[in-house]
Design a protein around this motif. Structure first.
Motif, PDB file in Angstrom:
ATOM      1  N   ASP A 132      -2.229  26.843 -18.301  1.00  0.00           N
ATOM      2  CA  ASP A 132      -1.831  28.083 -17.631  1.00  0.00           C
ATOM      3  C   ASP A 132      -3.034  29.018 -17.610  1.00  0.00           C
ATOM      4  O   ASP A 132      -3.286  29.739 -18.577  1.00  0.00           O
ATOM      5  CB  ASP A 132      -0.655  28.738 -18.364  1.00  0.00           C
ATOM      6  CG  ASP A 132      -0.200  30.030 -17.687  1.00  0.00           C
ATOM      7  OD1 ASP A 132      -0.809  30.407 -16.655  1.00  0.00           O
ATOM      8  OD2 ASP A 132       0.748  30.661 -18.183  1.00  0.00           O
ATOM      9  N   PRO A 133      -3.790  29.016 -16.520  1.00  0.00           N
ATOM     10  CA  PRO A 133      -5.002  29.836 -16.463  1.00  0.00           C
ATOM     11  C   PRO A 133      -4.722  31.333 -16.414  1.00  0.00           C
ATOM     12  O   PRO A 133      -5.643  32.141 -16.558  1.00  0.00           O
ATOM     13  CB  PRO A 133      -5.675  29.365 -15.165  1.00  0.00           C
ATOM     14  CG  PRO A 133      -4.550  28.867 -14.314  1.00  0.00           C
ATOM     15  CD  PRO A 133      -3.569  28.260 -15.273  1.00  0.00           C
ATOM     16  N   HIS A 134      -3.454  31.711 -16.230  1.00  0.00           N
ATOM     17  CA  HIS A 134      -3.110  33.126 -16.096  1.00  0.00           C
ATOM     18  C   HIS A 134      -2.672  33.764 -17.413  1.00  0.00           C
ATOM     19  O   HIS A 134      -2.397  34.967 -17.449  1.00  0.00           O
ATOM     20  CB  HIS A 134      -2.000  33.294 -15.056  1.00  0.00           C
ATOM     21  CG  HIS A 134      -2.317  32.668 -13.732  1.00  0.00           C
ATOM     22  ND1 HIS A 134      -3.350  33.106 -12.931  1.00  0.00           N
ATOM     23  CD2 HIS A 134      -1.753  31.610 -13.079  1.00  0.00           C
ATOM     24  CE1 HIS A 134      -3.407  32.364 -11.834  1.00  0.00           C
ATOM     25  NE2 HIS A 134      -2.457  31.452 -11.907  1.00  0.00           N
ATOM     26  N   THR A 135      -2.574  32.967 -18.475  1.00  0.00           N
ATOM     27  CA  THR A 135      -2.103  33.491 -19.757  1.00  0.00           C
ATOM     28  C   THR A 135      -3.119  33.178 -20.849  1.00  0.00           C
ATOM     29  O   THR A 135      -3.561  32.028 -20.978  1.00  0.00           O
ATOM     30  CB  THR A 135      -0.742  32.876 -20.140  1.00  0.00           C
ATOM     31  OG1 THR A 135       0.195  33.107 -19.075  1.00  0.00           O
ATOM     32  CG2 THR A 135      -0.205  33.496 -21.420  1.00  0.00           C
ATOM     33  N   ASP A 136      -3.456  34.183 -21.634  1.00  0.00           N
ATOM     34  CA  ASP A 136      -4.382  33.982 -22.742  1.00  0.00           C
ATOM     35  C   ASP A 136      -3.757  33.036 -23.763  1.00  0.00           C
ATOM     36  O   ASP A 136      -2.587  33.185 -24.128  1.00  0.00           O
ATOM     37  CB  ASP A 136      -4.700  35.331 -23.391  1.00  0.00           C
ATOM     38  CG  ASP A 136      -5.861  35.240 -24.362  1.00  0.00           C
ATOM     39  OD1 ASP A 136      -6.969  35.626 -23.992  1.00  0.00           O
ATOM     40  OD2 ASP A 136      -5.637  34.769 -25.495  1.00  0.00           O
ATOM     41  N   ILE A 137      -4.528  32.068 -24.229  1.00  0.00           N
ATOM     42  CA  ILE A 137      -4.004  31.071 -25.158  1.00  0.00           C
ATOM     43  C   ILE A 137      -3.517  31.711 -26.455  1.00  0.00           C
ATOM     44  O   ILE A 137      -2.596  31.200 -27.103  1.00  0.00           O
ATOM     45  CB  ILE A 137      -5.061  29.981 -25.447  1.00  0.00           C
ATOM     46  CG1 ILE A 137      -4.450  28.817 -26.237  1.00  0.00           C
ATOM     47  CG2 ILE A 137      -6.253  30.571 -26.186  1.00  0.00           C
ATOM     48  CD1 ILE A 137      -3.339  28.089 -25.527  1.00  0.00           C
ATOM     49  N   GLU A 138      -4.086  32.845 -26.846  1.00  0.00           N
ATOM     50  CA  GLU A 138      -3.633  33.506 -28.067  1.00  0.00           C
ATOM     51  C   GLU A 138      -2.188  33.982 -27.931  1.00  0.00           C
ATOM     52  O   GLU A 138      -1.404  33.890 -28.882  1.00  0.00           O
ATOM     53  CB  GLU A 138      -4.541  34.689 -28.411  1.00  0.00           C
ATOM     54  CG  GLU A 138      -4.159  35.360 -29.723  1.00  0.00           C
ATOM     55  CD  GLU A 138      -5.148  36.425 -30.158  1.00  0.00           C
ATOM     56  OE1 GLU A 138      -4.812  37.186 -31.087  1.00  0.00           O
ATOM     57  OE2 GLU A 138      -6.251  36.502 -29.578  1.00  0.00           O
ATOM     58  N   GLU A 139      -1.823  34.485 -26.758  1.00  0.00           N
ATOM     59  CA  GLU A 139      -0.438  34.910 -26.546  1.00  0.00           C
ATOM     60  C   GLU A 139       0.507  33.717 -26.652  1.00  0.00           C
ATOM     61  O   GLU A 139       1.572  33.794 -27.278  1.00  0.00           O
ATOM     62  CB  GLU A 139      -0.276  35.571 -25.181  1.00  0.00           C
ATOM     63  CG  GLU A 139       1.181  35.896 -24.863  1.00  0.00           C
ATOM     64  CD  GLU A 139       1.357  36.808 -23.663  1.00  0.00           C
ATOM     65  OE1 GLU A 139       2.486  36.881 -23.149  1.00  0.00           O
ATOM     66  OE2 GLU A 139       0.383  37.462 -23.256  1.00  0.00           O
ATOM     67  N   THR A 140       0.114  32.605 -26.044  1.00  0.00           N
ATOM     68  CA  THR A 140       0.945  31.401 -26.086  1.00  0.00           C
ATOM     69  C   THR A 140       1.119  30.901 -27.514  1.00  0.00           C
ATOM     70  O   THR A 140       2.236  30.626 -27.965  1.00  0.00           O
ATOM     71  CB  THR A 140       0.310  30.296 -25.220  1.00  0.00           C
ATOM     72  OG1 THR A 140       0.170  30.769 -23.872  1.00  0.00           O
ATOM     73  CG2 THR A 140       1.163  29.039 -25.233  1.00  0.00           C
ATOM     74  N   LEU A 141       0.023  30.791 -28.243  1.00  0.00           N
ATOM     75  CA  LEU A 141       0.084  30.280 -29.615  1.00  0.00           C
ATOM     76  C   LEU A 141       0.834  31.235 -30.536  1.00  0.00           C
ATOM     77  O   LEU A 141       1.532  30.805 -31.461  1.00  0.00           O
ATOM     78  CB  LEU A 141      -1.327  30.032 -30.145  1.00  0.00           C
ATOM     79  CG  LEU A 141      -2.083  28.874 -29.489  1.00  0.00           C
ATOM     80  CD1 LEU A 141      -3.538  28.869 -29.946  1.00  0.00           C
ATOM     81  CD2 LEU A 141      -1.422  27.535 -29.805  1.00  0.00           C
TER      82      LEU A 141
END
Length: 257
Positions: free
Chosen positions: A124-133
């Motif tokens: 998901d290039p539109h979401t920062d991986i930190e938010e996801t994790l």
């Protein structure tokens, strides 16, 4: 049935995993037949089942929820999020808002109060991986998810995710699910070395190349229309792959001695 450790999760899974993308309207619409397949797999010693919220427009998860009634504790159940679950752009992706909504939908359809493995289905290039994790970490801490993983992520994204997890004290991606077969060995270049470096389990999808390696599709025949043509366009009509699977059947055979 041979058993293996699922990465460093401490979860034991069968060497074979039952994939369910073709359960429901995109493949086999007969719910009873799908249930029989699930029960046959469990009876054969397979304890690992993989699905996704987008499969069959969510119908696949509902089929599994009914099929696993009374047998949930015998199964390591994996599903995925991120794919489009409607026309709205708000009903997809890897944002905290959508993850929290998506997991509740999967839990309800699968008729369970926890998931053994929850996977990011696509980058998901539109979401920062930190938010996801961060969101996935909260799900693990709440008991709704036992372990988290990814699918179809490039090696660079996996490395970044582990870097963020280490520095922010977040749960790590414990598995990666890429495509892999004798016709597609790209993951040997980067994905497998990265997975080995971080102790990730690797569960591959389409090891039979969506039927090409079974003899189901031939170069001189029109491809049979199915959901695979929608999900991976061009795969069943790739002339290089069709040449590869036709080659053994067309070359002269050496006489046996």
């Amino acid at each position: 049935m041979r058993m293996r450790q699922l990465g460093r999760t401490g979860i034991d899974v069968s060497a074979y995993c039952l994939g369910t993308m073709m359960f429901g309207p995109n493949g086999n619409p007969d719910h009873d037949a799908c249930t029989r397949i699930v029960h046959r797999a469990l009876d054969a010693g397979i304890n690992f089942i993989d699905t996704a919220d987008v499969y069959g427009y969510s119908e696949t998860e509902r089929i599994l929820g009914r099929a696993l009634s009374g047998r949930r504790e015998d199964v390591v159940l994996a599903t995925k999020f991120n794919g489009p679950m409607g026309e709205s752009p708000l009903h997809r992706g890897s944002s905290r808002r959508w993850i929290m909504k998506a997991v509740e939908g999967s839990l309800r359809r699968l008729n369970t109060d926890y998931l053994d493995l929850y996977q990011i289905h696509h980058p998901d290039p539109h979401t920062d991986i930190e938010e996801t994790l961060s969101a996935l970490t909260d799900l693990v801490r709440s008991g709704k998810v036992r372990a988290i993983g990814s699918s179809n992520l490039p090696a660079s994204d996996i490395v970044q995710a582990h870097w963020v997890s280490e520095r922010r004290g977040l749960h790590r991606l414990r598995t990666e699910q890429p495509t892999y077969s004798i016709l597609n060995r790209v993951i040997e270049r980067e994905i497998l070395p990265v997975a080995r470096r971080f102790g990730m389990g690797v569960l591959v999808w389409s090891p039979l190349a969506m039927g090409l390696l079974t003899g189901r599709h031939r170069k001189d025949e029109a491809p049979r229309s199915n959901a695979r043509m929608h999900w991976v366009p061009g795969h069943l009509t790739d002339p290089r792959k069709l040449d590869a699977v036709d080659y053994p059947s067309t070359r002269p055979r050496k006489p046996r001695r």
